[in-house]
Design a protein around this motif. Structure first.
Motif, PDB file in Angstrom:
ATOM      1  N   ASP A  43      -5.314  23.573-120.958  1.00 28.11           N
ATOM      2  CA  ASP A  43      -4.446  23.859-119.820  1.00 28.11           C
ATOM      3  C   ASP A  43      -5.044  23.215-118.581  1.00 28.11           C
ATOM      4  OD1 ASP A  43      -2.494  25.473-121.126  1.00 28.11           O
ATOM      5  OD2 ASP A  43      -3.928  27.137-121.148  1.00 28.11           O
ATOM      6  N   VAL A  44      -4.212  22.536-117.799  1.00 29.49           N
ATOM      7  CA  VAL A  44      -4.691  21.860-116.592  1.00 29.49           C
ATOM      8  C   VAL A  44      -3.727  22.128-115.442  1.00 29.49           C
ATOM      9  CG1 VAL A  44      -5.866  20.029-117.868  1.00 29.49           C
ATOM     10  CG2 VAL A  44      -3.483  19.710-117.184  1.00 29.49           C
ATOM     11  N   THR A  45      -4.214  21.872-114.246  1.00 28.41           N
ATOM     12  CA  THR A  45      -3.394  21.939-113.040  1.00 28.41           C
ATOM     13  C   THR A  45      -3.516  20.609-112.315  1.00 28.41           C
ATOM     14  OG1 THR A  45      -3.740  24.322-112.813  1.00 28.41           O
ATOM     15  CG2 THR A  45      -2.960  23.127-110.876  1.00 28.41           C
ATOM     16  N   VAL A  46      -2.397  20.034-111.931  1.00 28.17           N
ATOM     17  CA  VAL A  46      -2.355  18.746-111.234  1.00 28.17           C
ATOM     18  C   VAL A  46      -1.790  18.964-109.845  1.00 28.17           C
ATOM     19  CG1 VAL A  46      -1.362  16.425-111.236  1.00 28.17           C
ATOM     20  CG2 VAL A  46      -2.097  17.463-113.388  1.00 28.17           C
ATOM     21  N   ASP A  47      -2.416  18.350-108.850  1.00 25.58           N
ATOM     22  CA  ASP A  47      -1.942  18.449-107.470  1.00 25.58           C
ATOM     23  C   ASP A  47      -0.688  17.595-107.310  1.00 25.58           C
ATOM     24  OD1 ASP A  47      -1.550  18.657-104.776  1.00 25.58           O
ATOM     25  OD2 ASP A  47      -3.433  17.679-104.186  1.00 25.58           O
ATOM     26  N   VAL A  48       0.429  18.233-107.056  1.00 26.64           N
ATOM     27  CA  VAL A  48       1.699  17.518-106.861  1.00 26.64           C
ATOM     28  C   VAL A  48       2.218  17.685-105.440  1.00 26.64           C
ATOM     29  CG1 VAL A  48       2.348  17.721-109.294  1.00 26.64           C
ATOM     30  CG2 VAL A  48       3.029  19.511-107.692  1.00 26.64           C
ATOM     31  N   SER A  49       1.362  18.185-104.530  1.00 27.33           N
ATOM     32  CA  SER A  49       1.823  18.535-103.185  1.00 27.33           C
ATOM     33  C   SER A  49       1.959  17.345-102.251  1.00 27.33           C
ATOM     34  CB  SER A  49       0.861  19.557-102.565  1.00 27.33           C
ATOM     35  OG  SER A  49      -0.437  18.991-102.408  1.00 27.33           O
ATOM     36  N   ASP A  50       1.324  16.218-102.585  1.00 31.51           N
ATOM     37  CA  ASP A  50       1.288  15.086-101.649  1.00 31.51           C
ATOM     38  C   ASP A  50       2.212  13.950-102.047  1.00 31.51           C
ATOM     39  OD1 ASP A  50      -0.003  14.290-103.905  1.00 31.51           O
ATOM     40  OD2 ASP A  50      -1.854  13.644-102.913  1.00 31.51           O
ATOM     41  N   GLN A  51       3.190  14.234-102.877  1.00 29.53           N
ATOM     42  CA  GLN A  51       4.135  13.235-103.379  1.00 29.53           C
ATOM     43  C   GLN A  51       3.425  12.134-104.182  1.00 29.53           C
ATOM     44  OE1 GLN A  51       6.385  11.954 -99.906  1.00 29.53           O
ATOM     45  NE2 GLN A  51       7.802  13.671-100.115  1.00 29.53           N
ATOM     46  N   ARG A  52       2.235  12.452-104.667  1.00 22.42           N
ATOM     47  CA  ARG A  52       1.496  11.543-105.544  1.00 22.42           C
ATOM     48  C   ARG A  52       1.152  12.263-106.838  1.00 22.42           C
ATOM     49  NH1 ARG A  52      -3.046   9.909-104.854  1.00 22.42           N
ATOM     50  NH2 ARG A  52      -2.850   7.767-105.639  1.00 22.42           N
ATOM     51  N   GLY A  53       2.047  13.129-107.265  1.00 24.36           N
ATOM     52  CA  GLY A  53       1.788  13.915-108.462  1.00 24.36           C
ATOM     53  C   GLY A  53       1.565  13.055-109.689  1.00 24.36           C
ATOM     54  N   ALA A  54       2.381  12.012-109.867  1.00 22.23           N
ATOM     55  CA  ALA A  54       2.231  11.146-111.037  1.00 22.23           C
ATOM     56  C   ALA A  54       0.905  10.394-110.981  1.00 22.23           C
ATOM     57  CB  ALA A  54       3.395  10.170-111.125  1.00 22.23           C
ATOM     58  N   ALA A  55       0.531   9.927-109.785  1.00 26.65           N
ATOM     59  CA  ALA A  55      -0.743   9.219-109.643  1.00 26.65           C
ATOM     60  C   ALA A  55      -1.909  10.145-110.005  1.00 26.65           C
ATOM     61  CB  ALA A  55      -0.897   8.694-108.215  1.00 26.65           C
ATOM     62  N   ASN A  56      -1.843  11.378-109.528  1.00 23.12           N
ATOM     63  CA  ASN A  56      -2.912  12.329-109.847  1.00 23.12           C
ATOM     64  C   ASN A  56      -2.955  12.624-111.343  1.00 23.12           C
ATOM     65  OD1 ASN A  56      -3.561  12.508-107.128  1.00 23.12           O
ATOM     66  ND2 ASN A  56      -2.177  14.230-106.776  1.00 23.12           N
ATOM     67  N   ALA A  57      -1.769  12.746-111.955  1.00 23.25           N
ATOM     68  CA  ALA A  57      -1.703  13.023-113.390  1.00 23.25           C
ATOM     69  C   ALA A  57      -2.257  11.861-114.202  1.00 23.25           C
ATOM     70  CB  ALA A  57      -0.260  13.320-113.799  1.00 23.25           C
ATOM     71  N   LEU A  58      -1.873  10.627-113.850  1.00 25.65           N
ATOM     72  CA  LEU A  58      -2.345   9.469-114.609  1.00 25.65           C
ATOM     73  C   LEU A  58      -3.820   9.198-114.355  1.00 25.65           C
ATOM     74  CD1 LEU A  58       0.723   7.064-114.382  1.00 25.65           C
ATOM     75  CD2 LEU A  58       0.009   8.512-116.276  1.00 25.65           C
ATOM     76  N   ASP A  59      -4.307   9.534-113.140  1.00 21.61           N
ATOM     77  CA  ASP A  59      -5.753   9.438-112.905  1.00 21.61           C
ATOM     78  C   ASP A  59      -6.504  10.379-113.848  1.00 21.61           C
ATOM     79  OD1 ASP A  59      -5.467   7.567-110.925  1.00 21.61           O
ATOM     80  OD2 ASP A  59      -5.734   8.958-109.251  1.00 21.61           O
ATOM     81  N   LEU A  60      -5.970  11.586-114.021  1.00 29.22           N
ATOM     82  CA  LEU A  60      -6.597  12.550-114.928  1.00 29.22           C
ATOM     83  C   LEU A  60      -6.553  12.035-116.359  1.00 29.22           C
ATOM     84  CD1 LEU A  60      -7.843  15.399-115.226  1.00 29.22           C
ATOM     85  CD2 LEU A  60      -5.513  16.254-115.619  1.00 29.22           C
ATOM     86  N   PHE A  61      -5.425  11.486-116.747  1.00 27.90           N
ATOM     87  CA  PHE A  61      -5.259  10.971-118.108  1.00 27.90           C
ATOM     88  C   PHE A  61      -6.257   9.852-118.391  1.00 27.90           C
ATOM     89  CE2 PHE A  61      -2.993   8.539-121.432  1.00 27.90           C
ATOM     90  CZ  PHE A  61      -2.669   9.558-122.303  1.00 27.90           C
ATOM     91  N   THR A  62      -6.392   8.914-117.459  1.00 26.52           N
ATOM     92  CA  THR A  62      -7.319   7.800-117.674  1.00 26.52           C
ATOM     93  C   THR A  62      -8.773   8.269-117.621  1.00 26.52           C
ATOM     94  OG1 THR A  62      -7.128   7.209-115.314  1.00 26.52           O
ATOM     95  CG2 THR A  62      -5.708   6.038-116.869  1.00 26.52           C
ATOM     96  N   ALA A  63      -9.058   9.313-116.838  1.00 34.09           N
ATOM     97  CA  ALA A  63     -10.425   9.852-116.805  1.00 34.09           C
ATOM     98  C   ALA A  63     -10.798  10.483-118.144  1.00 34.09           C
ATOM     99  CB  ALA A  63     -10.550  10.871-115.675  1.00 34.09           C
ATOM    100  N   VAL A  64      -9.838  11.156-118.761  1.00 38.42           N
ATOM    101  CA  VAL A  64     -10.085  11.740-120.082  1.00 38.42           C
ATOM    102  C   VAL A  64     -10.318  10.631-121.105  1.00 38.42           C
ATOM    103  CG1 VAL A  64      -9.042  13.060-121.953  1.00 38.42           C
ATOM    104  CG2 VAL A  64      -8.822  13.857-119.602  1.00 38.42           C
ATOM    105  N   HIS A  65      -9.486   9.600-121.057  1.00 36.13           N
ATOM    106  CA  HIS A  65      -9.662   8.475-121.968  1.00 36.13           C
ATOM    107  C   HIS A  65     -11.028   7.816-121.745  1.00 36.13           C
ATOM    108  CE1 HIS A  65      -9.212   4.314-123.424  1.00 36.13           C
ATOM    109  NE2 HIS A  65      -8.386   4.822-124.316  1.00 36.13           N
ATOM    110  N   ALA A  66     -11.439   7.691-120.502  1.00 34.64           N
ATOM    111  CA  ALA A  66     -12.736   7.090-120.199  1.00 34.64           C
ATOM    112  C   ALA A  66     -13.875   7.913-120.788  1.00 34.64           C
ATOM    113  CB  ALA A  66     -12.908   6.954-118.686  1.00 34.64           C
ATOM    114  N   GLN A  67     -13.715   9.229-120.785  1.00 31.50           N
ATOM    115  CA  GLN A  67     -14.738  10.082-121.370  1.00 31.50           C
ATOM    116  C   GLN A  67     -14.818   9.842-122.876  1.00 31.50           C
ATOM    117  OE1 GLN A  67     -17.801  12.208-121.791  1.00 31.50           O
ATOM    118  NE2 GLN A  67     -16.946  12.199-119.734  1.00 31.50           N
TER     119      GLN A  67
END
Length: 324
Positions: free
Chosen positions: A13-37
């Protein structure tokens, strides 16, 4: 062995910051960080087929935006222009190529894992990891002990799960037991004492699943047009190649009118697609009254098909196609 259906799954379960109209960017940053790990722990080896979908939650089959490619990192701006807002769902799914080790030798699978992320417009989300290999298990999918393979691979998976949990800020929730194994927070249960649920989950479930997947790619009526799809006796086979990579194996029974194609599962989706023209060749040959061995000889040694080899049984070839 590499499977088409998950050997095991984990959820965060995760929480993504969607308050700054960059919700998708924050989500994809998280996704790529997981892949990098995963790459850092050397169980991921680049990006495979990746899809992105942004859709109303009550009409996910009618996306407002859809994309398919490799790394999703550059697609955030396009998604944010459409808007990850309340009532919408962002879904990202990627096939993850990776390597496992056996006797110190590395082997690559084009879909060793599947990594997914679903994020709701309100900010809640779920990360999913699925694996398609038995390299992490104490018993292989035919319930044979594999202590050396387990020792080479299981610690890498455990380290990756720990690293992913650190990035995501939550502990993994192991999925339910599958037909093949029992996931835990650090990998899989040790099946060597009580044994697996099935003596041969590979033959019981995976081989039929691969056949059904091939059938979905073939025209209606193919089974009636082709040769018999099974033989108990020895088989003769040829490797199907694409860009010097083995994609699968064309085979015929040496004592029966049986023939078919076994995809090399580690080659990914392309292995199934590569077999379709050859299965149609077999069907056409059978309709013309050509014996299956002659049909195989017609193409053996030609472009994309190796010379012929012999093996004791179709069962052995099917296992070989899943193991290498």
């Amino acid at each position: 062995m590499i499977t088409t259906e998950p050997v095991g799954e984990w959820f965060w379960d995760v929480t993504v910051d969607v308050s700054d109209q960059r919700g998708a960017a924050n989500a994809l940053d998280l996704f790529t960080a997981v892949h990098a790990q995963m790459a850092h722990q050397e169980i991921a080896a680049g990006w495979g087929r990746t899809t992105i979908s942004l859709a109303p939650r009550d009409a996910v089959a009618q996306p407002l935006l859809s994309w398919q490619g490799a790394s999703p990192a550059g697609e955030a701006a396009a998604v944010d222009r459409v808007g990850l807002v309340a009532g919408r769902l962002l879904s990202v799914q990627s096939d993850v190529p990776g390597v496992w080790f056996e006797s110190g030798t590395s082997h690559r699978a084009e879909k060793l894992f599947s990594l997914g992320l679903d994020v709701w417009g309100e900010g809640g989300g779920l990360v999913t990891l699925s694996t398609f290999s038995d390299a992490w298990l104490t018993l292989d999918l035919r319930e044979r002990a594999q202590p050396a393979v387990h020792a080479e691979n299981a610690p890498r998976l455990a380290a990756a799960l720990r690293g992913m949990s650190e990035v995501l800020g939550s502990a993994p929730d192991p999925g339910d037991p599958t037909r093949h194994a029992h996931p835990t927070a650090t990998g899989f249960e040790d099946l060597s004492e009580e044994g697996a649920d099935y003596d041969d989950s590979w033959g019981t479930f995976e081989v039929p699943a691969r056949w059904q997947k091939l059938m979905r790619l073939l025209p209606d009526g193919y089974p009636e047009q082709g040769y018999e799809s099974w033989t108990d006796g020895p088989v003769r086979y040829a490797k199907v190649l694409s860009r010097d990579q083995v994609m699968g194996y064309l085979w015929v029974g040496t004592a029966e009118d049986a023939a078919g194609y076994e995809p090399r599962t580690a080659a990914g989706e392309a292995a199934f697609e590569e077999g379709i023209p050859w299965l149609l060749h077999f069907a056409k040959a059978r309709q013309a009254g050509v014996p299956p061995l002659d049909a195989l000889r017609e193409v053996a040694g030609s472009h994309g098909v190796s010379e012929l080899h012999d093996i004791d049984s179709l069962d052995m070839l099917q296992e070989y196609s899943g193991r290498h």
